[in-house]
Design an enzyme around this catalytic site. Structure first.
Site, mmCIF file in Angstrom:
data_model
loop_
_atom_site.group_PDB
_atom_site.id
_atom_site.type_symbol
_atom_site.label_atom_id
_atom_site.label_comp_id
_atom_site.label_asym_id
_atom_site.label_seq_id
_atom_site.Cartn_x
_atom_site.Cartn_y
_atom_site.Cartn_z
ATOM 1 N N GLU A 1 0.954 -1.145 -0.063
ATOM 2 C CA GLU A 1 -0.014 0.106 0.069
ATOM 3 C C GLU A 1 0.914 1.161 0.047
ATOM 4 O OE1 GLU A 1 -3.345 0.025 0.003
ATOM 5 O OE2 GLU A 1 -3.518 -2.030 -0.213
ATOM 6 N N CYS B 1 -2.216 9.531 2.469
ATOM 7 C CA CYS B 1 -1.763 9.087 1.154
ATOM 8 C C CYS B 1 -2.672 9.173 0.159
ATOM 9 C CB CYS B 1 -1.498 7.602 1.286
ATOM 10 S SG CYS B 1 -3.073 6.736 1.856
#
Ligand code: NAD
Length: 459
Positions: free
Chosen positions: A212, A246
């Site tokens: 991720e 993010c």
């Protein structure tokens, strides 16, 4: 932590995994319930740690750390019995008669490495999938969010036996020595640069990986969008956790005809959300450390400040800053910002949007504000990205029915809800045959039996 002690942890977990205990659904249910209760018991410790590490507003801690992880646990508890059921599939002509199904099986020992920006949720939400799938797990929280790392270790210690799930705290070197061990599954959240190292190390043992990662997530505001509401939603997504997110909008691409009007809306909403003295607002977090504060400050050189931009190093405070940028070769348009600076670039045609976005690798998220369905379809289809929203930002992470992950440099694989269970299991395919009937098609002597295959397949 020495290699010997890391090796011991692994040997103990492997021994425990081989007893088969973690595969029982009753065991998994109990582990998830214990996990949930331990988190709830530690609610105040979690709030205090996130306040210490990031001065995270209490609302944001509940919304993006506690609620998210408790929802993940509740979802797993609700659907686990369904997820673990063997999945039946049809047989085919050449394999008739047979019963066909596959099982979701745990990998074995999972390593979960977490980042510092949502240090609680991003480290422990993957663990829900690991438990649900029946693995043993080792957790390595980020050393940068020190207080949160200690709370993660405390929760894991209180909830689980070390031979089942344990925490190893420490820096990159500790992470590196963990990666030298033979894990069966590695789940990593962090930067693309370290993601490459993780994948290289995983290759040595051919461990399964989920990465991720991050990158530059564009946010496009078209001229027919509802400007005021778009500005409000862009700012909320950008300044959640002070932009250290993010999936926060990294930069804005705004149609030139509405740019000035959009600036006015951005300024209005910044001052409505955080008053005109942004530093005194309780709703803005702080930058994680001096290194990141100094890194972010340099971006101010890459454009013209339109509004905001208050800074105070003693408090590691950088306020919301809207920066007009014309030079696409500056670092602010090349590096992931991961902070409260929002560059704005104007565009005239959709081709320009596609060209600008393509200057950086696959974004993790993409946001488009527009009422024009054809434009939205074109951008969502043509641009490779992990996930995103039309006419909003960030909120898609709140739906566990959507797989969450990136593509290429923004990640490999996905998780949340059922996808977390899938990320931590592999599929074991089984075909059951019977003794009462044996068609004999595939035994020698083959003679002309190939004509049968030819008839079925080569038509
Ligand atoms: P990072 O890669 O520096 O650190 C993450 C973890 O990796 C930490 O636990 C750290 O100890 C470990 N690590 C660091 N160097 C290592 C090495 N050489 N070998 C092995 N492990 C090492 O990332 P970060 O600064 O914590 O997070 C910021 C990045 O993470 C941004 O790019 C952001 O977009 C991304 N991110 C992605 C997601 C997502 O869900 N996709 C979520 C949060 C952050």
């Amino acid at each position: 932590m020495t290699e010997v002690s890391v090796g011991n942890i692994l040997a103990n977990q492997r021994q425990f995994f081989q007893t088969g205990e973690t595969r029982s659904t009753a065991f998994r249910h109990k582990a998830l319930k214990d996990f949930k209760q331990t988190i709830i018991r530690n609610e105040q410790n979690i709030l205090a740690a996130l306040n210490k590490d990031l001065r995270k507003p209490v609302f944001e801690t509940y919304a993006s750390e506690l609620s998210l992880i408790i929802n993940e646990i509740n979802t797993a508890l609700k659907y686990l019995d369904k997820w673990v059921k063997p999945k039946k599939v049809k047989s085919t002509v050449p394999t008739f008669p047979s019963k066909n199904y596959y099982l979701h099986q745990p990998f074995g020992i999972a390593l979960i490495i977490g980042p510092w920006n949502y240090p609680f949720q991003l480290t422990l939400a993957p663990l829900v999938g690991s438990i649900a799938a029946g693995n043993c797990s080792v957790i390595k929280p980020s050393e940068i969010s020190e207080a949160s790392s200690a709370v993660v270790a405390k929760i894991i210690n209180e909830a689980f036996d070390k031979k089942y799930i344990t925490t190893v705290e420490g820096d990159a070197q500790v992470a590196s020595s963990l990666l030298d061990q033979e894990f069966d599954k590695i789940f990593y959240t962090g930067s693309p640069a370290v993601g490459q190292i993780v994948m290289e190390k995983a290759a040595k043992h051919l461990a399964d990986v989920t990465l991720e990662l991050g990158g530059k997530s564009p946010c496009i505001v078209d001229k027919d969008a509802d400007l005021d509401l778009s500005a409000k939603r862009v700012l909320w997504g950008k300044y959640f956790n002070a932009g250290q997110n993010c999936i926060s909008p990294d930069y804005l691409l705004v149609h030139k005809d509405i740019k000035q009007a959009f600036y006015a809306s951005l300024e209005k909403w910044i001052n409505t959300f955080f008053t005109t003295d942004h530093q005194s607002s309780p709703d803005l977090g702080r930058i994680i450390n001096e290194k990141h504060y100094d890194r972010l400050l340099k971006f101010f050189n890459d454009g013209t400040l339109i509004t905001g931009g208050q800074t105070d190093k003693t408090e590691l405070f950088i306020g919301p800053a809207i920066l007009e940028v014309t030079d696409l070769d500056t670092p602010v348009m090349q590096e992931e910002i991961f902070g409260p600076i929002l560059p704005v670039v104007e565009y005239s045609e959709l081709e320009e949007v596609e060209e600008i976005v393509a200057r950086n690798p696959d974004p993790l998220a993409l946001y488009i504000f527009s009422k024009d369905r054809a434009k939205v379809n074109r951008l969502t289809t043509n641009i490779p990205f992990g996930g995103g929203c039309i006419n909003d930002t960030v909120i898609y992470i709140g739906n566990h029915n959507l797989p969450f992950g990136g593509k290429g440099s923004s990640g490999i694989g996905n998780y949340h809800g059922k996808y977390s269970f899938d990320a931590f299991s592999y599929k074991k395919s089984i075909m059951k045959r019977y003794f009462r009937f044996d068609p004999g098609l595939y035994y020698p002597p083959y003679k002309n039996k190939h004509t049968f295959l030819k008839k079925i397949f080569l038509k």
